[in-house]
Design a protein around this motif. Sequence first.
Motif, short mmCIF file in Angstrom:
data_model
loop_
_atom_site.label_atom_id
_atom_site.label_comp_id
_atom_site.label_asym_id
_atom_site.label_seq_id
_atom_site.Cartn_x
_atom_site.Cartn_y
_atom_site.Cartn_z
N GLY A 11 14.39 42.94 56.41
CA GLY A 11 15.58 42.14 56.70
C GLY A 11 16.50 42.80 57.70
O GLY A 11 16.24 43.91 58.20
N GLY A 33 20.73 41.10 55.26
CA GLY A 33 19.36 41.58 55.09
C GLY A 33 18.94 41.59 53.64
O GLY A 33 17.80 41.25 53.29
N MET A 36 18.13 38.13 52.59
CA MET A 36 16.79 37.75 53.05
C MET A 36 15.74 38.20 52.04
O MET A 36 14.82 37.44 51.70
CB MET A 36 16.50 38.36 54.42
CG MET A 36 17.29 37.77 55.56
SD MET A 36 16.92 38.63 57.13
CE MET A 36 17.80 37.58 58.29
N ALA A 37 15.86 39.42 51.57
CA ALA A 37 14.90 39.95 50.61
C ALA A 37 14.92 39.17 49.30
O ALA A 37 13.87 38.86 48.72
CB ALA A 37 15.19 41.43 50.35
N PHE A 40 13.27 35.77 49.90
CA PHE A 40 11.81 35.90 49.97
C PHE A 40 11.22 35.98 48.57
O PHE A 40 10.24 35.31 48.24
CB PHE A 40 11.41 37.14 50.78
CG PHE A 40 9.93 37.37 50.80
CD1 PHE A 40 9.12 36.67 51.67
CD2 PHE A 40 9.34 38.28 49.94
CE1 PHE A 40 7.74 36.86 51.69
CE2 PHE A 40 7.96 38.48 49.94
CZ PHE A 40 7.16 37.77 50.81
N THR A 63 13.63 45.64 51.16
CA THR A 63 13.06 44.31 51.38
C THR A 63 12.00 43.99 50.33
O THR A 63 11.90 42.86 49.86
CB THR A 63 12.46 44.22 52.79
OG1 THR A 63 13.50 44.43 53.77
CG2 THR A 63 11.82 42.86 53.04
N GLY A 179 12.86 39.54 58.93
CA GLY A 179 12.47 38.72 57.80
C GLY A 179 11.28 37.83 58.04
O GLY A 179 10.88 37.08 57.15
N ARG A 199 9.93 31.88 58.85
CA ARG A 199 11.15 32.15 58.09
C ARG A 199 11.67 30.89 57.39
O ARG A 199 12.86 30.76 57.13
CB ARG A 199 12.23 32.73 59.00
CG ARG A 199 11.80 33.99 59.73
CD ARG A 199 12.97 34.80 60.21
NE ARG A 199 13.87 34.05 61.05
CZ ARG A 199 15.08 34.48 61.43
NH1 ARG A 199 15.50 35.68 61.06
NH2 ARG A 199 15.85 33.75 62.21
N LEU A 202 14.04 31.02 54.32
CA LEU A 202 15.45 31.39 54.44
C LEU A 202 16.33 30.14 54.53
O LEU A 202 15.91 29.11 55.05
CB LEU A 202 15.68 32.24 55.69
CG LEU A 202 15.00 33.61 55.74
CD1 LEU A 202 15.25 34.27 57.09
CD2 LEU A 202 15.51 34.52 54.61
#
Length: 212
Positions: A11, A33, A36-37, A40, A63, A179, A199, A202
């Motif tokens: 991320g 970031g 983002m993790a 996911f 991540t 990401g 992505r 997201l």
Amino acid sequence: MSLKLYFIRHGETTYSKTGGYCGILDPELTPEGLEMAEQFAKTHSSLNWTATYVSPKKRTIATAKPLCDAVGLEMQIRDGLKEIAYGKWEGETPETVNRDYHDEYVRWLTDPGWNAPTGGEKGIDIARRSSQVIQEIQDNHETGNVLVVSHKATIRIMLCDLLGIDIGRYRDRIAMLVGGVSIVEMGDHGPLLHCLSDRCYLDEKLRSLQGT
């Protein structure tokens, strides 16, 4: 069932926001970031995961952590998945590098497979060390979904190596956003790319963060 490799670039970090070269440097993920993790993990935790192989940097470990926690997987930390070492260019912007190391910078831009940043790594060196990790994964897992958490240049080089693209063209042929998830199936006829730097997991706010 075949073996599928899920490559995810870590991320967002402060360096991916500003465009500074960050290889051996070890920044944390930004709050975005970390989001983002988490997103996911939320989207992909329902998959049947076999293993997770992770670069030893803070940004890649952070991540991988939400997914590993969600599905109960232990991270397999591998040095071969680290980012390119940028040598004397670490932390500098492309503009500064072009000014201070112009000739070496031009050679690197022309063919980063066989030319290294000043005091750093060539693309072929990264291909050599990362391919050992890919081979280990194939030796250990004939089938299943394996997550590989790494970095921008390293993932692009691994994809070039798997797909038969000249390593020296990795910067020209493959984009890799922060990401971004790329899926390669290891089938009977060799590696098959299913998606590149996806992505869609997201939310709209995070997808707007392009990163470098």
